[in-house]
Enzyme design. Structure first.
Site, PDB file in Angstrom:
ATOM      1  N   GLY A  45      74.475 -85.560   4.843  1.00  0.00           N
ATOM      2  CA  GLY A  45      75.920 -85.814   5.226  1.00  0.00           C
ATOM      3  C   GLY A  45      76.260 -87.270   5.288  1.00  0.00           C
ATOM      4  CD  GLN A  50      77.919 -91.286   9.108  1.00  0.00           C
ATOM      5  OE1 GLN A  50      78.009 -90.371   8.505  1.00  0.00           O
ATOM      6  NE2 GLN A  50      76.599 -91.559   9.708  1.00  0.00           N
ATOM      7  CB  CYS A  92      73.509 -89.428  13.255  1.00  0.00           C
ATOM      8  SG  CYS A  92      75.104 -90.231  12.766  1.00  0.00           S
ATOM      9  CG  LEU A  93      72.474 -91.023   7.211  1.00  0.00           C
ATOM     10  CD1 LEU A  93      73.033 -91.214   5.897  1.00  0.00           C
ATOM     11  CD2 LEU A  93      70.866 -91.127   6.965  1.00  0.00           C
ATOM     12  CG  HIS A 134      76.516 -84.507  12.162  1.00  0.00           C
ATOM     13  ND1 HIS A 134      75.499 -84.844  13.032  1.00  0.00           N
ATOM     14  CD2 HIS A 134      76.848 -85.822  11.773  1.00  0.00           C
ATOM     15  CE1 HIS A 134      75.130 -86.230  13.349  1.00  0.00           C
ATOM     16  NE2 HIS A 134      76.264 -86.669  12.115  1.00  0.00           N
ATOM     17  CD  GLU A 135      78.600 -85.633   8.218  1.00  0.00           C
ATOM     18  OE1 GLU A 135      79.137 -86.595   8.266  1.00  0.00           O
ATOM     19  OE2 GLU A 135      77.389 -85.610   8.379  1.00  0.00           O
ATOM     20  CG  HIS A 138      80.470 -88.822  11.909  1.00  0.00           C
ATOM     21  ND1 HIS A 138      80.040 -90.048  12.545  1.00  0.00           N
ATOM     22  CD2 HIS A 138      79.199 -88.258  11.353  1.00  0.00           C
ATOM     23  CE1 HIS A 138      78.520 -89.747  12.525  1.00  0.00           C
ATOM     24  NE2 HIS A 138      78.060 -89.038  11.745  1.00  0.00           N
TER      25      HIS A 138
HETATM   26 NI    NI Z   1      75.944 -88.617  11.425  1.00  0.00          NI
END
Ligand code: NI
Length: 169
Positions: A45, A50, A92-93, A134-135, A138
């Site tokens: 995701g 990000q 998370c990236l 989660h997204e 963000h």
């Molecule tokens: Ni994330």
């Protein structure tokens, strides 16, 4: 085009993103680039902030390329229903190398616009439900570490500060 992933500490990750208002070829290109950037970073995701773009756009593929039909693009998503609870490891990236147990709803229904601006609803369970939450977080300037204890969060932040000092973040 593969964008570099913005890491924790960059203010773009902690402010609410701007609504998507124009559904044109540029937006489609951005979504394509986001999938490419997400796969390159080995994620399932990715939200536009990000990659440093404060827009309410996110992409998800919980099958990681296995099923092309599993690709989801969410513009201006809203969580409209949640059910159950499940505690799972989450990462998370933008906070690479860290993972923590996070309790989230097991089943989630989301309402969002597609790349043509058409509203749709989609229900996901388990990992997909988690990705929806989660997204969407963000896009509201919220990171998963806001769902863990202050103690654990401070520990992660301390470790990140050390990595920043060492030039490794
Ligand atoms: Ni994330």
């Amino acid at each position: 085009m593969i964008y570099p992933i913005v890491k924790f500490g960059n203010p773009v990750l902690e402010k609410p993103a701007e609504p998507v208002t124009v559904f044109d070829r540029e937006l489609k290109k951005l979504a394509d680039d986001m999938f490419e950037s997400m796969y390159a970073a080995r994620g399932v995701g990715l939200a536009a902030p990000q990659i440093g773009i404060s827009k309410r756009l996110a992409v998800i593929d919980v099958t990681f390329k296995e099923d092309p039909a599993a690709q989801v693009v969410l513009a201006n998503p809203e969580i409209i229903h949640t059910e159950g609870r499940v505690r799972q490891n989450e990462g998370c990236l933008s906070i690479p190398e860290f993972r923590e147990l996070v309790t989230r709803a097991r089943k989630v229904t989301i309402r969002a616009q597609d790349l043509h601006g058409k509203w749709f609803e989609k229900t996901g369970e388990e990992l997909l439900a988690r990705a929806f939450l989660h997204e969407t977080d963000h896009l509201n300037g919220k990171l998963y570490i806001s769902h863990i204890s202050a103690l654990k969060r401070d520990l992660i932040k301390r470790k990140i500060r050390k990595l920043v000092k060492a030039g490794e973040w």
